[in-house]
Each structure stands twice: as structure tokens, then as C-alpha cells.
Design an enzyme around this catalytic site. Structure first.
Site, PDB file in Angstrom:
ATOM      1  N   HIS A 119       2.828  38.007 -34.431  1.00  0.00           N
ATOM      2  CA  HIS A 119       1.962  39.032 -35.043  1.00  0.00           C
ATOM      3  C   HIS A 119       0.728  38.358 -35.618  1.00  0.00           C
ATOM      4  CE1 HIS A 119       0.650  42.343 -37.677  1.00  0.00           C
ATOM      5  NE2 HIS A 119       1.360  43.114 -36.874  1.00  0.00           N
ATOM      6  N   GLU A 178       7.427  46.083 -32.778  1.00  0.00           N
ATOM      7  CA  GLU A 178       7.560  46.729 -31.473  1.00  0.00           C
ATOM      8  C   GLU A 178       8.958  46.577 -30.876  1.00  0.00           C
ATOM      9  OE1 GLU A 178       5.246  48.588 -30.960  1.00  0.00           O
ATOM     10  OE2 GLU A 178       3.283  47.703 -30.667  1.00  0.00           O
TER      11      GLU A 178
HETATM   12  N1  ACO Z   1       5.600  34.548 -27.062  1.00  0.00           N
HETATM   13  C1  ACO Z   1       5.302  33.256 -26.776  1.00  0.00           C
HETATM   14  N2  ACO Z   1       4.305  32.583 -27.365  1.00  0.00           N
HETATM   15  C2  ACO Z   1       3.576  33.241 -28.267  1.00  0.00           C
HETATM   16  C3  ACO Z   1       3.823  34.583 -28.607  1.00  0.00           C
HETATM   17  C4  ACO Z   1       4.890  35.241 -27.972  1.00  0.00           C
HETATM   18  N3  ACO Z   1       5.201  36.519 -28.227  1.00  0.00           N
HETATM   19  N4  ACO Z   1       2.928  35.000 -29.530  1.00  0.00           N
HETATM   20  C5  ACO Z   1       2.132  33.938 -29.769  1.00  0.00           C
HETATM   21  N5  ACO Z   1       2.519  32.883 -29.002  1.00  0.00           N
HETATM   22  C6  ACO Z   1       1.949  31.548 -28.992  1.00  0.00           C
HETATM   23  C7  ACO Z   1       0.586  31.512 -28.293  1.00  0.00           C
HETATM   24  O1  ACO Z   1       0.727  31.260 -26.922  1.00  0.00           O
HETATM   25  C8  ACO Z   1      -0.080  30.376 -29.029  1.00  0.00           C
HETATM   26  O2  ACO Z   1       0.424  29.186 -28.539  1.00  0.00           O
HETATM   27  P1  ACO Z   1      -0.542  27.900 -28.376  1.00  0.00           P
HETATM   28  O3  ACO Z   1      -1.189  27.712 -29.725  1.00  0.00           O
HETATM   29  O4  ACO Z   1       0.369  26.816 -27.959  1.00  0.00           O
HETATM   30  O5  ACO Z   1      -1.564  28.282 -27.344  1.00  0.00           O
HETATM   31  C9  ACO Z   1       0.427  30.513 -30.452  1.00  0.00           C
HETATM   32  O6  ACO Z   1       1.699  31.186 -30.342  1.00  0.00           O
HETATM   33  C10 ACO Z   1      -0.478  31.346 -31.366  1.00  0.00           C
HETATM   34  O7  ACO Z   1      -0.863  32.503 -30.643  1.00  0.00           O
HETATM   35  P2  ACO Z   1      -2.085  33.441 -31.023  1.00  0.00           P
HETATM   36  O8  ACO Z   1      -2.530  34.167 -29.809  1.00  0.00           O
HETATM   37  O9  ACO Z   1      -3.102  32.664 -31.782  1.00  0.00           O
HETATM   38  O10 ACO Z   1      -1.408  34.406 -32.013  1.00  0.00           O
HETATM   39  P3  ACO Z   1      -2.025  35.764 -32.455  1.00  0.00           P
HETATM   40  O11 ACO Z   1      -1.738  35.869 -33.887  1.00  0.00           O
HETATM   41  O12 ACO Z   1      -3.427  35.919 -32.058  1.00  0.00           O
HETATM   42  O13 ACO Z   1      -1.174  36.774 -31.574  1.00  0.00           O
HETATM   43  C11 ACO Z   1       0.042  38.619 -30.841  1.00  0.00           C
HETATM   44  C12 ACO Z   1      -0.535  37.865 -32.050  1.00  0.00           C
HETATM   45  C13 ACO Z   1      -1.101  39.102 -29.938  1.00  0.00           C
HETATM   46  C14 ACO Z   1       0.822  39.817 -31.359  1.00  0.00           C
HETATM   47  C15 ACO Z   1       0.963  37.672 -30.057  1.00  0.00           C
HETATM   48  O14 ACO Z   1       1.975  37.163 -30.898  1.00  0.00           O
HETATM   49  C16 ACO Z   1       1.567  38.314 -28.827  1.00  0.00           C
HETATM   50  O15 ACO Z   1       0.922  38.380 -27.782  1.00  0.00           O
HETATM   51  N6  ACO Z   1       2.840  38.823 -28.940  1.00  0.00           N
HETATM   52  C17 ACO Z   1       3.470  39.498 -27.822  1.00  0.00           C
HETATM   53  C18 ACO Z   1       2.975  40.928 -27.687  1.00  0.00           C
HETATM   54  C19 ACO Z   1       3.480  41.843 -28.798  1.00  0.00           C
HETATM   55  O16 ACO Z   1       4.655  41.860 -29.138  1.00  0.00           O
HETATM   56  N7  ACO Z   1       2.541  42.638 -29.376  1.00  0.00           N
HETATM   57  C20 ACO Z   1       2.861  43.579 -30.448  1.00  0.00           C
HETATM   58  C21 ACO Z   1       2.367  43.061 -31.751  1.00  0.00           C
HETATM   59  S1  ACO Z   1       2.818  44.142 -33.078  1.00  0.00           S
HETATM   60  C22 ACO Z   1       1.637  45.339 -33.091  1.00  0.00           C
HETATM   61  O17 ACO Z   1       0.602  45.236 -32.498  1.00  0.00           O
HETATM   62  C23 ACO Z   1       1.906  46.632 -33.811  1.00  0.00           C
END
Ligand code: ACO
Length: 375
Positions: free
Chosen positions: A253, A312
Site C-alpha cells: 500500500h 482489497e
Molecule cells: N507484490 C510484490 N512486490 C511488491 C508489491 C506486491 N504487491 N507491492 C510492492 N512491491 C515491491 C515493488 O516491486 C518494489 O520493489 P523494488 O523496490 O525492489 O522495485 C517495492 O515493493 C516498493 O514498491 P512501490 O511501487 O514503491 O510501492 P508503492 O507504495 O508505490 O505501491 C501499490 C503501492 C501500488 C499498492 C503496490 O503495493 C501494488 O502494486 N500492490 C498490488 C496491487 C494492489 O493490491 N493494489 C491495491 C492497493 S489498496 C487500494 O488501492 C485501495
């Protein structure tokens, strides 16, 4: 005044709000001062609306009047129903239909209070009406007797829902009713800040919620659990995804760096619903096992990232347990969040200014006009 460019506005405070306090580092969410886990599973949706709009819980008489005023605004204008029929005949997707349905409502000469009740009541009716039409079923006319959530389930399913189903959906709608200055809420505030009307603000907010970066993750989270099928397949399946650099849906998140508190509220509501005999308990048990493996692997593959279960994951399970198809997930989110959108619009009208941030110009500034026949 000097300003810095902040494209996602993450470092910008654009409003003051008394509505919700999202504490991302602590994993806490307060709704109008109440810890979300202490209010969402117990309040009716009408109580939640009253709290968000008027900053206090209603007494019994106030709640009765408020609920009646909401219920008598459920019916849709004929023109809106005809629009829904036409959209269903073209298989328009439900979020587009919701946007179209809301924008067909008339905003003229009514007070903010009347518009607020009307938009919340009719959002549920539009979602249910369109769902039935899309599935070749006649709409169920709204009944003024039951509470908002019972009425929604009746309009969707054509029968009186059990108390357990009402409670589970009510808990979900309360849990997602407000969440800080998220994209759709901000969109609504920008629109109402021009002193436009609530229908326009909510229609714009629905447009923002439709985007997959905001309202669209529960479907894929559920698909993942379905694909895994049995607990022993969880680890190889999830490892393969992570080895290919894919993200696990329902985890991580932007704001919460510990477990999203809404995941616990919805996890518990889902558990109670399955235990009451609704849905497939094996699927729930599988999802719990998949979650444990996913958290272990995320810690292994992304150490220090603090990737935890988000709202979610259990949203998907809860709505699936209620028998909702994936196409209903985001529209149902809107039925809950519309209460928060309106609360923010009311707050913006009371305290806010026209929202008009600046932009740094990066284009050319040395051009001269060339007539068409000389280009
Ligand atoms: N699975 C695997 N790796 C992940 C995940 C995940 N669900 N989420 C983040 N990471 C990793 C990224 O690849 C990144 O790795 P790296 O630094 O080695 O490249 C690191 O964790 C940080 O990721 P960011 O993109 O900077 O995290 P951000 O805070 O921007 O992302 C997000 C948040 C978009 C929700 C992300 O966690 C994601 O894509 N999750 C899956 C989709 C999801 O469940 N969305 C619903 C969110 S809840 C809502 O919107 C109401």
C-alpha cells in the site's frame, strides 16, 4: 511564496479534514475520531453517514428521520431507468453505467442536504438496477421500509436478505466510506470547490474511482486465490510470480507500511459470514493460507519493504462470499465511498477555497506565429 513541484501531491497538504485520519506508519484508521474497527462492524450505514456529515452519531429519533429521508429518495427518474436499459442493451461496463446514471440526475433548485441524501440513495439504486438489467433481469423497485443496505441487497437479489448478509455488507460499506484525500475524494473536492453541485462532484469522483490504480484491485486478488486452488500449490505459484517480477494482488500500500487496518476488519467480517453458512468456507481457509505464504515470501523477496495485506484482499473474499460477481466490486465500493465523497464536499463548501494549484511551464517561449500557407 516559493513553491516546489510535487506531481503526485504526496508532499502537499491540500485540505484540513475532520473526516478520517489515516495513520500509515502505525496502521491505524480513525473515522470521525472513532477507531475504524470499533465502529465499522457495529454501525448502520445511516449512522455512519450521519456521523460523517454532521460530526456526531444520531440519537434514535434523529436516526429514524434521517433513514426515512434517505429511503424515500431511492426511486430513480424514468429517464435514468431508460438510460440504464439502453446501456445494458449495449453491454456497457457497470462503472460507465454508474457514471451515466448519476450524471442523468437533476441538480436544479434543491438544497445541499436534499442532494446529498438523493445521491447516496440513488447510487445504490443505480448499481442494483444496472446489475439486474445487465443480467437480463427486470429491476426490483426500491422499497422504502428497510435500511439502506437491506434495500440494496433486495434490489440486487429480489429477496429479503439474512441479517448476517446485511451486517457483512454494512461492515464493508462503513469500512470504505472514507479514507483521507484519496484520488476520487480529491476529484470531488476540486469540483465542489468551484461551487458546482453534488451530483457533478460525485459523477467526477466515480470517474476517478474507475481507474485501475484506484478502485480496481479486488478482482485480480480473487483470481489469484482461485488459480492456486489448493494450499500446497500456494508457494510454487507465488514464487513463480515473484521470480518473474510480478506483484501479488492484495498486498502492499502507498500509505500503509504495516498491515492495512481495514484488512483485519474485513477479514473478521468475512470469517463471520462464512461461519454463518454463507459461501464456501474452504475458499476462506485457502485464502488465509495463501495470505500467510504470500506474506512470508514478500518478506523473503522484498526484505525491508514491509509489504502487508491491503484492504482489497478481504474485500474480494467478502464480496465473493456474498455472491457478488467481480463486475459488482468497484460499483459496490462506490456505494460506500459516496458517503465520504459527500462529507468531503460539505466540508469543502464550509471551509475550503477554490482549488487551483500552479504548474511549472516547461514548453518553448520563443515561437512566432507562421501562417498556414507558409508552414
Ligand atoms: N507484490 C510484490 N512486490 C511488491 C508489491 C506486491 N504487491 N507491492 C510492492 N512491491 C515491491 C515493488 O516491486 C518494489 O520493489 P523494488 O523496490 O525492489 O522495485 C517495492 O515493493 C516498493 O514498491 P512501490 O511501487 O514503491 O510501492 P508503492 O507504495 O508505490 O505501491 C501499490 C503501492 C501500488 C499498492 C503496490 O503495493 C501494488 O502494486 N500492490 C498490488 C496491487 C494492489 O493490491 N493494489 C491495491 C492497493 S489498496 C487500494 O488501492 C485501495
Amino acid at each position: 511564496m516559493s513553491a516546489v513541484v510535487d506531481p503526485g501531491l504526496e508532499r502537499t497538504i491540500a485540505a484540513e479534514t475532520r473526516l478520517s485520519d489515516v495513520q500509515g506508519q502505525e496502521g491505524k484508521l480513525f473515522l470521525a475520531g472513532y477507531p475504524a474497527e470499533e465502529i465499522a462492524p457495529y454501525a448502520t450505514f445511516e449512522e455512519m453517514l450521519h456521523l460523517l456529515w454532521f460530526d456526531r452519531l444520531p440519537d434514535r429519533a434523529e436516526l429514524e428521520t434521517f433513514s426515512k429521508n434517505l429511503a424515500r429518495r431511492r426511486e430513480l427518474p424514468d429517464a435514468t431507468i431508460e438510460l440504464m436499459r439502453s446501456a445494458a442493451s449495449r453491454q456497457i461496463q457497470p462503472m460507465d453505467a454508474l457514471r451515466m446514471g448519476l450524471s442523468s440526475l437533476d441538480s436544479s433548485d434543491r438544497s445541499v442536504d436534499e442532494q446529498a441524501l438523493s445521491v447516496v440513495a440513488k447510487t445504490a439504486t443505480i448499481v442494483a438496477t444496472y446489475h439486474r438489467l445487465l443480467n437480463a433481469q427486470e429491476p426490483v423497485p426500491p422499497n422504502q421500509e428497510p435500511g439502506h443496505v437491506s434495500a440494496l441487497l433486495m434490489m440486487l437479489e429480489g429477496k429479503t436478505p439474512t441479517a448476517e448478509r446485511v451486517r457483512a455488507l454494512e461492515t464493508y460499506l462503513n469500512t470504505v466510506s472514507d479514507h483521507g484525500l484519496n484520488a476520487s475524494t480529491f476529484a470531488g473536492r476540486v469540483i465542489i470547490a468551484t461551487h458546482s453541485d453534488l451530483i457533478s462532484a460525485v459523477t467526477g469522483a466515480v470517474g476517478a474511482l474507475k481507474g485501475p490504480l484506484h478502485g480496481g484491485a479486488p478482482g485480480p486478488a480473487l483470481d489469484m486465490v482461485f488459480d492456486i486452488e489448493t494450499a500446497d500449490r500456494a508457494e510454487p505459484y507465488l514464487r513463480e510470480k515473484l521470480d518473474h517480477g510480478e506483484r501479488l494482488m492484495g498486498f502492499g500500500h502507498r500509505v500503509y507500511k504495516v498491515r492495512d487496518p481495514r484488512a483485519d476488519i474485513l477479514g473478521e467480517a468475512t470469517r463471520r459470514l462464512y461461519r454463518s453458512g454463507e459461501g464456501d468456507e474452504d475458499l476462506y481457509n485457502l485464502a488465509v493460507e495463501v495470505e500467510a505464504v504470500a506474506l512470508r515470501l514478500l518478506d523473503e523477496y522484498k526484505p525491508g519493504r514491509n509489504l502487508q495485506t491491503n484492504v482489497e484482499y478481504y474485500t474480494a473474499l467478502l464480496l465473493h462470499c456474498l455472491g457478488f460477481p467481480v463486475s459488482l466490486f468497484t460499483p459496490t465500493f462506490a456505494v460506500g465511498r459516496v458517503g465520504g465523497w459527500i462529507a468531503h464536499c460539505r466540508e469543502q463548501l464550509e471551509t475550503g477555497r477554490l482549488i487551483r494549484p500552479g504548474a511549472t511551464y516547461t514548453g518553448q517561449d520563443d515561437r512566432t506565429w507562421i501562417p498556414l500557407d507558409q508552414r
